[in-house]
Design a protein around this motif. Structure first.
Motif, PDB file in Angstrom:
ATOM      1  N   ASN A   1     111.285  70.392 105.852  1.00  0.00           N
ATOM      2  CA  ASN A   1     111.399  71.822 106.129  1.00  0.00           C
ATOM      3  C   ASN A   1     110.038  72.439 106.426  1.00  0.00           C
ATOM      4  O   ASN A   1     109.910  73.319 107.277  1.00  0.00           O
ATOM      5  CB  ASN A   1     112.052  72.534 104.955  1.00  0.00           C
ATOM      6  N   SER A   2     109.006  71.988 105.712  1.00  0.00           N
ATOM      7  CA  SER A   2     107.682  72.581 105.922  1.00  0.00           C
ATOM      8  C   SER A   2     107.178  72.332 107.336  1.00  0.00           C
ATOM      9  O   SER A   2     106.557  73.208 107.952  1.00  0.00           O
ATOM     10  CB  SER A   2     106.679  72.045 104.888  1.00  0.00           C
ATOM     11  N   LEU A   3     107.453  71.139 107.886  1.00  0.00           N
ATOM     12  CA  LEU A   3     107.032  70.847 109.252  1.00  0.00           C
ATOM     13  C   LEU A   3     107.877  71.615 110.255  1.00  0.00           C
ATOM     14  O   LEU A   3     107.371  72.068 111.293  1.00  0.00           O
ATOM     15  CB  LEU A   3     107.095  69.343 109.507  1.00  0.00           C
TER      16      LEU A   3
ATOM     17  N   HIS B   1     113.019  83.056 111.834  1.00  0.00           N
ATOM     18  CA  HIS B   1     113.606  81.760 111.476  1.00  0.00           C
ATOM     19  C   HIS B   1     112.761  81.079 110.402  1.00  0.00           C
ATOM     20  O   HIS B   1     113.296  80.555 109.409  1.00  0.00           O
ATOM     21  CB  HIS B   1     113.691  80.857 112.708  1.00  0.00           C
ATOM     22  N   ALA B   2     111.449  81.082 110.612  1.00  0.00           N
ATOM     23  CA  ALA B   2     110.546  80.465 109.627  1.00  0.00           C
ATOM     24  C   ALA B   2     110.680  81.152 108.277  1.00  0.00           C
ATOM     25  O   ALA B   2     110.727  80.497 107.225  1.00  0.00           O
ATOM     26  CB  ALA B   2     109.104  80.537 110.124  1.00  0.00           C
ATOM     27  N   ASN B   3     110.761  82.468 108.289  1.00  0.00           N
ATOM     28  CA  ASN B   3     110.876  83.218 107.036  1.00  0.00           C
ATOM     29  C   ASN B   3     112.162  82.893 106.297  1.00  0.00           C
ATOM     30  O   ASN B   3     112.174  82.774 105.065  1.00  0.00           O
ATOM     31  CB  ASN B   3     110.800  84.717 107.320  1.00  0.00           C
ATOM     32  N   ARG B   4     113.256  82.726 107.019  1.00  0.00           N
ATOM     33  CA  ARG B   4     114.537  82.412 106.364  1.00  0.00           C
ATOM     34  C   ARG B   4     114.485  81.066 105.652  1.00  0.00           C
ATOM     35  O   ARG B   4     115.008  80.915 104.544  1.00  0.00           O
ATOM     36  CB  ARG B   4     115.671  82.424 107.392  1.00  0.00           C
ATOM     37  N   VAL B   5     113.851  80.095 106.289  1.00  0.00           N
ATOM     38  CA  VAL B   5     113.730  78.777 105.648  1.00  0.00           C
ATOM     39  C   VAL B   5     112.868  78.882 104.399  1.00  0.00           C
ATOM     40  O   VAL B   5     113.214  78.337 103.338  1.00  0.00           O
ATOM     41  CB  VAL B   5     113.151  77.741 106.630  1.00  0.00           C
ATOM     42  N   MET B   6     111.756  79.586 104.497  1.00  0.00           N
ATOM     43  CA  MET B   6     110.886  79.745 103.334  1.00  0.00           C
ATOM     44  C   MET B   6     111.602  80.484 102.217  1.00  0.00           C
ATOM     45  O   MET B   6     111.496  80.112 101.035  1.00  0.00           O
ATOM     46  CB  MET B   6     109.606  80.480 103.736  1.00  0.00           C
TER      47      MET B   6
ATOM     48  N   THR C   1     104.546  71.553 100.278  1.00  0.00           N
ATOM     49  CA  THR C   1     105.386  72.464 101.062  1.00  0.00           C
ATOM     50  C   THR C   1     105.062  73.940 100.825  1.00  0.00           C
ATOM     51  O   THR C   1     104.851  74.692 101.789  1.00  0.00           O
ATOM     52  CB  THR C   1     106.867  72.166 100.787  1.00  0.00           C
ATOM     53  N   PRO C   2     104.990  74.432  99.581  1.00  0.00           N
ATOM     54  CA  PRO C   2     104.640  75.847  99.397  1.00  0.00           C
ATOM     55  C   PRO C   2     103.245  76.186  99.911  1.00  0.00           C
ATOM     56  O   PRO C   2     102.985  77.339 100.275  1.00  0.00           O
ATOM     57  CB  PRO C   2     104.718  76.030  97.873  1.00  0.00           C
ATOM     58  N   LEU C   3     102.356  75.203  99.963  1.00  0.00           N
ATOM     59  CA  LEU C   3     101.008  75.440 100.467  1.00  0.00           C
ATOM     60  C   LEU C   3     101.030  75.605 101.984  1.00  0.00           C
ATOM     61  O   LEU C   3     100.241  76.365 102.546  1.00  0.00           O
ATOM     62  CB  LEU C   3     100.099  74.297 100.040  1.00  0.00           C
TER      63      LEU C   3
ATOM     64  N   VAL D   1     101.644  79.444 106.970  1.00  0.00           N
ATOM     65  CA  VAL D   1     102.605  80.032 107.907  1.00  0.00           C
ATOM     66  C   VAL D   1     102.665  81.547 107.740  1.00  0.00           C
ATOM     67  O   VAL D   1     102.717  82.295 108.725  1.00  0.00           O
ATOM     68  CB  VAL D   1     103.994  79.393 107.712  1.00  0.00           C
ATOM     69  N   MET D   2     102.654  82.023 106.500  1.00  0.00           N
ATOM     70  CA  MET D   2     102.672  83.471 106.270  1.00  0.00           C
ATOM     71  C   MET D   2     101.440  84.146 106.875  1.00  0.00           C
ATOM     72  O   MET D   2     101.515  85.265 107.374  1.00  0.00           O
ATOM     73  CB  MET D   2     102.759  83.757 104.773  1.00  0.00           C
ATOM     74  N   LEU D   3     100.318  83.448 106.823  1.00  0.00           N
ATOM     75  CA  LEU D   3      99.096  83.978 107.429  1.00  0.00           C
ATOM     76  C   LEU D   3      99.107  83.834 108.952  1.00  0.00           C
ATOM     77  O   LEU D   3      98.408  84.571 109.651  1.00  0.00           O
ATOM     78  CB  LEU D   3      97.868  83.250 106.883  1.00  0.00           C
ATOM     79  N   GLY D   4      99.892  82.874 109.458  1.00  0.00           N
ATOM     80  CA  GLY D   4      99.817  82.559 110.878  1.00  0.00           C
ATOM     81  C   GLY D   4      98.427  82.074 111.234  1.00  0.00           C
ATOM     82  O   GLY D   4      97.842  82.469 112.236  1.00  0.00           O
TER      83      GLY D   4
END
Length: 697
Positions: A559-561, A574-579, A624-626, A631-634
């Motif tokens: 999921n992280s990839l 989409h990325a936010n929903r997975v996170m 994964t959380p790292l 991703v949150m920072l982009g």
């Protein structure tokens, strides 16, 4: 999770929740180092009382605490010892290749109590492969037990001519040692206390750890964890679940770090994969870049040290290839299995190249990248000469070793590459995500070569990558599904199962814009997205099974990839929903820890369902959380170009995030991210010592 584990460097202990390793336990319990079990039995029993478990935890990873008490003891109708009146604590930690344990007793009665305590030990010195089910006829020699007044020594000479031993020392001396058992008679005064200590030393060819002052050893261990946390990027949000998840991940990565002589790197996971592991270690290091970029350097140096040098079918080795897995046990040493190291992985080599380029863009460490160039060039040569042996433009795998792996991608179980009709694909197999890794490696390295003043190599790599992209778009696109096939089989036919693998192609940038849009939508459709995460296989595919290891389960690292890929193509929601799904799922697992994998049942059916033998902790699950932080920072650093790019977007449940000590280049950044609504997120640079320009988009 029905075991407790502590680890430091390459020594780790797994016990049941009471702290014991019992005879004939079906779990993989024991004290392990170098792929060998140095304790197969370790029981502390109070002979004249029935004992019950109060609590058991190893949340800190480096220290375990077990609290026990007694059931009521009645003789001839009279209460001799009241229930829950004797407190028994077992505390253990590992330092300097020694396992230390203290067993303490406290009497809460107003009268004295006599306890008869037995410590029972044994060591079968089994290889990890044997514990996992490998049958072998030729075995070594277990030697007679040796005892002293304060010591039991168990020893073994393996079929690999390596002498192994386990030494158990007691302080104070037990009243009696008989064979593999030690006995204490403990007299507890009213409200009194007593304790004894164990020190356990695995020994290989006479080499063992050195016992040191316990308090000092524990202090050094605690200090090393404090220092690790200080070195890492600090992340604080207004979502306590996510804060806990990041905190847990950093601790889990720390316990999985090992150094085999080339710098720290993460081993794959406990209990089975506490060894150098090409794919897992490389991906975990990639995940860690935003938290601790130096780990990438140790990982790259370790992989480079064991890069393939010759053609050896027994080990699936070829010149330039990056290893799959390194083992140190008796079966590997004696040539019964080909893991010294084993090279049967199709993706570790391009991932090595991706990490090398990423590390350079993150740090600007030109000296190291120049030092690594011979390894990089050998890996590139392997891709073209050996990875693509039939010269069709795709990197494929085919098992040569009789004791190797049939499937050599990250989904390496025997049933993981499944045709639409349910039949298994035959090798040579070209996996979709591997083509993505190759494409990404060449594009990233083209930029590296330009910075190093080698434009001809840069141009050749870009041309090769663009040719692959055009070819892939034609050959892997399933028109009926409007999705990417997981693979091409031995006949160059599409393996038409709908899986998570194309999400990795998003991360690599391999897909066209139109393909990316279709893949992003499908990854979040109900057949792939369970609500907790993206499944490894669609519920509509013939091979789907929510309990399968690779055909319907949910893997956090996978999921992280996918999340990185969704972000890369601009699919922020989409990325936010997975996170959001995985952050919520973490609350349902012990220690708020994402496991290696869990079952793929839909969220509406209840809590996440654990997979029964998932590794925990596991490196790329901890990573994964790292990745989510990045991703949150982009966040996209390009130190050679003098920029750090930010495109922040926070998932629901997080409105504010502060990031400190984010190391890029030769300095660090402190950032404040604020989410005002679903469409508006801002950032503020609180501190910038990098000398780089922070830009948006």
């Amino acid at each position: 999770m029905n075991y407790r584990v502590i680890k430091e460097d390459d020594l780790f202990l797994l016990t049941d929740p009471t702290g014991n390793i019992r005879e004939n336990d079906e779990q993989v319990l024991g004290l392990f180092t170098k792929d060998t079990r140095f304790l197969s039995r370790f029981e502390v029993a109070v002979e004249n009382l029935d004992i019950i478990l109060l609590s058991s935890h190893a949340a800190e990873n480096y220290i375990g605490t077990i609290r026990l008490t007694n059931k009521e003891k009645i003789e001839n109708g009279e209460v001799k010892v009241w229930r829950e009146s004797i407190a028994i604590d077992r505390k253990r930690f590992i330092a300097d290749r020694v396992l230390y344990e203290t067993v303490s007793f406290r009497n809460h009665n107003a009268y004295p109590v006599e306890l008869e305590v037995a410590v029972r030990v044994d060591a079968d010195f089994k290889d990890m492969f044997e514990i996992r089910g490998f049958f072998r006829e030729q075995k070594g020699t277990i030697h007679p037990v040796e005892t002293k007044k304060d010591q039991i020594r168990l020893s073994y000479t393996g079929s690999d001519d390596v002498d192994r031993a386990t030494v158990i020392r007691f302080a104070p001396e037990p009243q009696k040692i008989s064979g593999k058992e030690a006995y204490y008679s403990i007299s507890l005064t009213p409200f009194g206390t007593a304790e004894f200590e164990l020190s356990i030393f695995p020994e290989i060819n006479g080499q063992a750890g050195e016992a040191k002052d316990r308090s000092a050893a524990l202090h050094r261990l605690e200090e090393s964890y404090r220092q690790w946390d200080e070195e890492c990027t600090h992340v604080e949000t207004d979502n306590e679940t996510f804060n806990q998840l990041v905190h847990r991940s950093k601790k889990d990565i720390r316990v999985l770090l090992t150094d085999v002589g080339y710098g720290r790197f993460p081993v794959a996971g406990l209990p089975i994969y506490a060894v150098p592991f090409g794919r897992d270690s490389l991906i975990a290091a990639l995940q860690l870049l935003a938290i601790h970029p130096e780990i990438a350097k140790g990982t790259l140096k370790t992989m480079a040290a064991y890069q393939g040098t010759k053609s050896d079918p027994w080990r699936d080795e070829q010149p330039g290839k990056i290893m799959h897995e390194m083992r140190y046990g008796e079966l590997s040493n004696s040539g019964k299995v080909p893991f010294t190291p084993y090279y049967g992985t199709i993706d570790a080599t391009p991932l090595f190249l991706v990490l090398a380029a990423e590390y350079y863009h993150w740090t600007g460490d030109e000296g190291f990248i120049r030092e690594l160039l011979p390894n990089i060039e050998r890996a590139l040569d392997w891709i073209d000469a050996y990875g693509d042996q039939d010269k069709d433009g795709y990197v494929e795998y085919f098992q040569e070793s009789s004791k190797g792996l049939a499937n050599q991608g990250w989904k390496d179980s025997a049933d993981s590459i499944v045709h639409k009709d349910g039949s298994l694909a035959k090798a040579p197999i070209a996996l979709a995500e591997v083509q993505g890794y190759v494409y990404d490696a060449k594009i990233r390295l083209a930029s590296v070569y330009e910075h190093l003043g080698r434009p001809d190599q840069a141009r050749a790599l870009r041309e090769s990558a663009e040719k692959l992209k055009a070819q892939f778009a034609r050959d892997f696109w399933m028109k009926d599904e409007e999705f990417i096939a997981i693979a091409l089989d031995h006949e160059k036919k599409q393996v038409e199962s709908v899986t998570s693998n194309p999400g990795h192609c998003l991360w690599s940038g391999l897909l066209t814009e139109e393909q990316a849009k279709k893949v992003a939508e499908r990854l979040l459709a109900p057949d792939l997205f369970s609500g907790w995460g993206i499944r490894t296989m669609s519920t509509t595919s013939a091979g789907y099974n929510p309990m399968s290891y690779h055909d319907g389960s949910i893997w956090p690292h996978d999921n992280s990839l996918c999340v990185l890929g969704l972000k890369r193509y601009g699919f922020h929601d989409h990325a936010n929903r997975v996170m959001e799904g995985l952050i919520e799922a973490s609350k349902h697992f012990e220690y708020d820890r994402l496991p290696e994998l869990f079952c793929g049942y839909p969220k509406e059916e209840g809590e996440p369902v654990p997979y029964p033998v998932a590794c925990s902790p596991q490196a790329w699950a901890a990573g994964t959380p790292l990745v989510f932080v990045r991703v949150m920072l982009g966040l996209t650093p390009d130190v050679p170009a003098g920029t750090v790019r930010l495109a922040p977007s926070l998932p629901k449940g997080i409105s504010r995030m502060v990031v400190r000590n984010l190391r890029v280049g030769n300095g660090s950044l402190d950032l404040l991210i604020h989410r005002y609504n679903d469409t508006h997120t801002t950032f503020k640079v609180l501190h910038n010592s990098t000398g780089l320009q922070v830009i948006t988009g």
